[in-house]
Design an enzyme around this catalytic site. Structure first.
Site, PDB file in Angstrom:
ATOM      1  N   ASN A  24      14.511  51.499 -10.350  1.00 52.36           N
ATOM      2  CA  ASN A  24      15.551  50.447 -10.264  1.00 52.36           C
ATOM      3  C   ASN A  24      16.811  50.801 -11.037  1.00 52.36           C
ATOM      4  O   ASN A  24      16.850  50.673 -12.271  1.00 52.36           O
ATOM      5  CB  ASN A  24      14.975  49.118 -10.741  1.00 52.36           C
ATOM      6  CG  ASN A  24      14.001  48.544  -9.740  1.00 52.36           C
ATOM      7  OD1 ASN A  24      12.993  49.161  -9.419  1.00 52.36           O
ATOM      8  ND2 ASN A  24      14.319  47.398  -9.202  1.00 52.36           N
ATOM      9  N   TYR A  70      13.693  50.904   5.306  1.00 53.41           N
ATOM     10  CA  TYR A  70      14.552  51.638   4.370  1.00 53.41           C
ATOM     11  C   TYR A  70      13.778  52.819   3.762  1.00 53.41           C
ATOM     12  O   TYR A  70      14.224  53.971   3.818  1.00 53.41           O
ATOM     13  CB  TYR A  70      15.056  50.691   3.272  1.00 53.41           C
ATOM     14  CG  TYR A  70      15.723  51.406   2.131  1.00 53.41           C
ATOM     15  CD1 TYR A  70      16.883  52.149   2.339  1.00 53.41           C
ATOM     16  CD2 TYR A  70      15.191  51.368   0.834  1.00 53.41           C
ATOM     17  CE1 TYR A  70      17.486  52.830   1.294  1.00 53.41           C
ATOM     18  CE2 TYR A  70      15.789  52.042  -0.213  1.00 53.41           C
ATOM     19  CZ  TYR A  70      16.929  52.769   0.027  1.00 53.41           C
ATOM     20  OH  TYR A  70      17.523  53.449  -1.009  1.00 53.41           O
ATOM     21  N   ALA A 128      24.344  56.062   2.408  1.00 52.19           N
ATOM     22  CA  ALA A 128      23.200  55.466   3.115  1.00 52.19           C
ATOM     23  C   ALA A 128      23.300  53.951   3.071  1.00 52.19           C
ATOM     24  O   ALA A 128      24.012  53.386   2.234  1.00 52.19           O
ATOM     25  CB  ALA A 128      21.891  55.872   2.445  1.00 52.19           C
ATOM     26  N   LEU A 146      33.462  53.908   3.220  1.00 53.74           N
ATOM     27  CA  LEU A 146      33.868  52.644   2.584  1.00 53.74           C
ATOM     28  C   LEU A 146      33.321  51.400   3.268  1.00 53.74           C
ATOM     29  O   LEU A 146      33.886  50.320   3.102  1.00 53.74           O
ATOM     30  CB  LEU A 146      35.400  52.555   2.447  1.00 53.74           C
ATOM     31  CG  LEU A 146      36.073  53.605   1.568  1.00 53.74           C
ATOM     32  CD1 LEU A 146      37.576  53.336   1.435  1.00 53.74           C
ATOM     33  CD2 LEU A 146      35.454  53.667   0.165  1.00 53.74           C
TER      34      LEU A 146
END
Ligand code: UFG
Length: 336
Positions: free
Chosen positions: A170, A141, A75, A34
């Site tokens: 996307n 990333y 992630a 979270l």
């Protein structure tokens, strides 16, 4: 299938995948710390707040729920943050994922779906990108995710695991009923930012560069509805369960068509009926002009087909979510 463990199941793509799995009566267990996810987005009663690197907890969940497959979303995923803090991305994404997969495999789980990204391709060329395009990430990333793909490949040479990595283009849109949607803090993605401008939460939408070599000078991306993404995970799981060799381990998920930033703004104006204030800014570092997926293998091998990824459905569903929950999950009270 007995049970599926979904890490990051409180996040944007994770929560829609959990909803899709639950809808087809799969027993789903979510593990999410979270830090960026939202508890309210989790549509299964089996929820654990915790970290993927907590080996004891991961073992306990696998044993208790008889987990036989994992979908690993958890992630960090903000490209600009990864540029400023690469060590965080290598630690949170690469190191923790390797550790997590080690635990999972040692517990006897053999089916793994991994959430990867088009960012592994870096500045690709002006054509739909196939999976065998060279891996040349231009930010930490993308690099952190590419390394995990490689790790899974190496693990599969010594362990009896079956794995599929899905490289998203996307992600956009929200559930059709508008009950879950996109809520990043801070928000950096184009469509939510445009809709926040429509809602008056932002004064203006910035267009990062209008001098790209594209039809209207703005960047082109392959926008894929989050429900189509979720469905691809279910198909990937199903193919892992079959008693047949996998045709390949890595698939792109995109529509094969692109839309420019200006086109997205115009369509949003049309759908919401509101004029959107815009200003042209400098190009954003690391933005390739065009990113479009070649997803033919996902369609041919797994039978996937985009059903909700036309721009109208993407923006209508995102708008439904934003209109109902303008403050996202933090104050999740539906506006009537
Ligand atoms: N953009 C604007 N103004 C904004 C925000 C975005 O013009 O305020 C433009 C960007 O320059 C880009 C396009 O809108 O051309 C889409 O930008 P997003 O930030 O929504 O998405 P990205 O294409 O940058 O990122 C996506 C995923 C990442 C992934 C990346 C792969 O969200 O997780 O694709 O390149 F890493």
């Amino acid at each position: 299938m007995k049970s599926v463990l979904v890490t990051g199941g409180a996040g944007y793509i994770g929560s829609h995948t959990v909803q899709a799995l639950v809808a087809q009566n799969t027993n789903v267990v979510v593990l999410d710390n979270l830090t960026t996810g939202n508890r309210e987005a989790v549509m299964t009663p089996h929820f654990y707040q915790g970290d993927i690197a907590d080996e004891r907890l991961v073992r306990e969940i696998i044993r208790k729920h008889q987990i036989d497959a994992v979908i690993h979303f958890a992630a960090k995923s903000i490209v600009s943050e990864s540029i400023q803090n690469p060590e965080l991305y290598f630690y949170e994404n690469t190191e923790k994922s390797c550790h997590f997969f080690e635990t999972v495999v040692n517990e006897g789980v053999k089916q793994i779906v991994f959430s990867s990204t088009a960012a592994v391709y870096g500045t690709a060329q002006d054509k739909p990108i196939p999976e065998n395009e060279e891996i040349k990430p231009i930010n930490p990333y993308g690099e952190s995710k590419a390394k995990i793909e490689k790790y899974l490949h190496l693990m599969s040479t010594v362990h009896p695991i079956r794995w599929i990595a899905l490289r998203y283009f996307n992600a956009a849109g929200a559930s059709l009923d508008g009950t879950i949607g996109e809520d990043h803090q801070p928000e950096s993605h184009l469509i939510p930012l445009i809709l926040q401008t429509v809602l008056g939460k932002r004064e203006v939408i910035s267009i990062f560069g209008d001098d790209y070599p594209t039809m209207d000078g703005t960047c082109i991306r392959d926008y894929i509805h989050v429900l189509d993404l979720a469905h691809a995970h279910i198909l990937a799981l199903q193919s892992l369960q079959k008693d047949q060799p996998l045709k390949q381990n890595i698939y792109n998920i995109g529509t094969g068509f692109g839309h420019s930033v200006k086109e997205i703004i115009q369509t949003t104006e049309h759908i919401t009926g509101k004029k959107i204030k815009q200003k042209i800014e400098q190009r954003r570092i690391g933005d390739p002009p065009v990113l479009i997926a070649d997803s033919r293998y996902l369609q041919e091998h797994l039978g996937w087909k985009p059903r909700f990824s036309d721009l109208k459905t993407i923006i209508e569903t995102a708008w439904k979510w934003f209109e109902a929950y303008p403050n996202g999950y933090k104050q999740k009270t539906r506006v009537q």
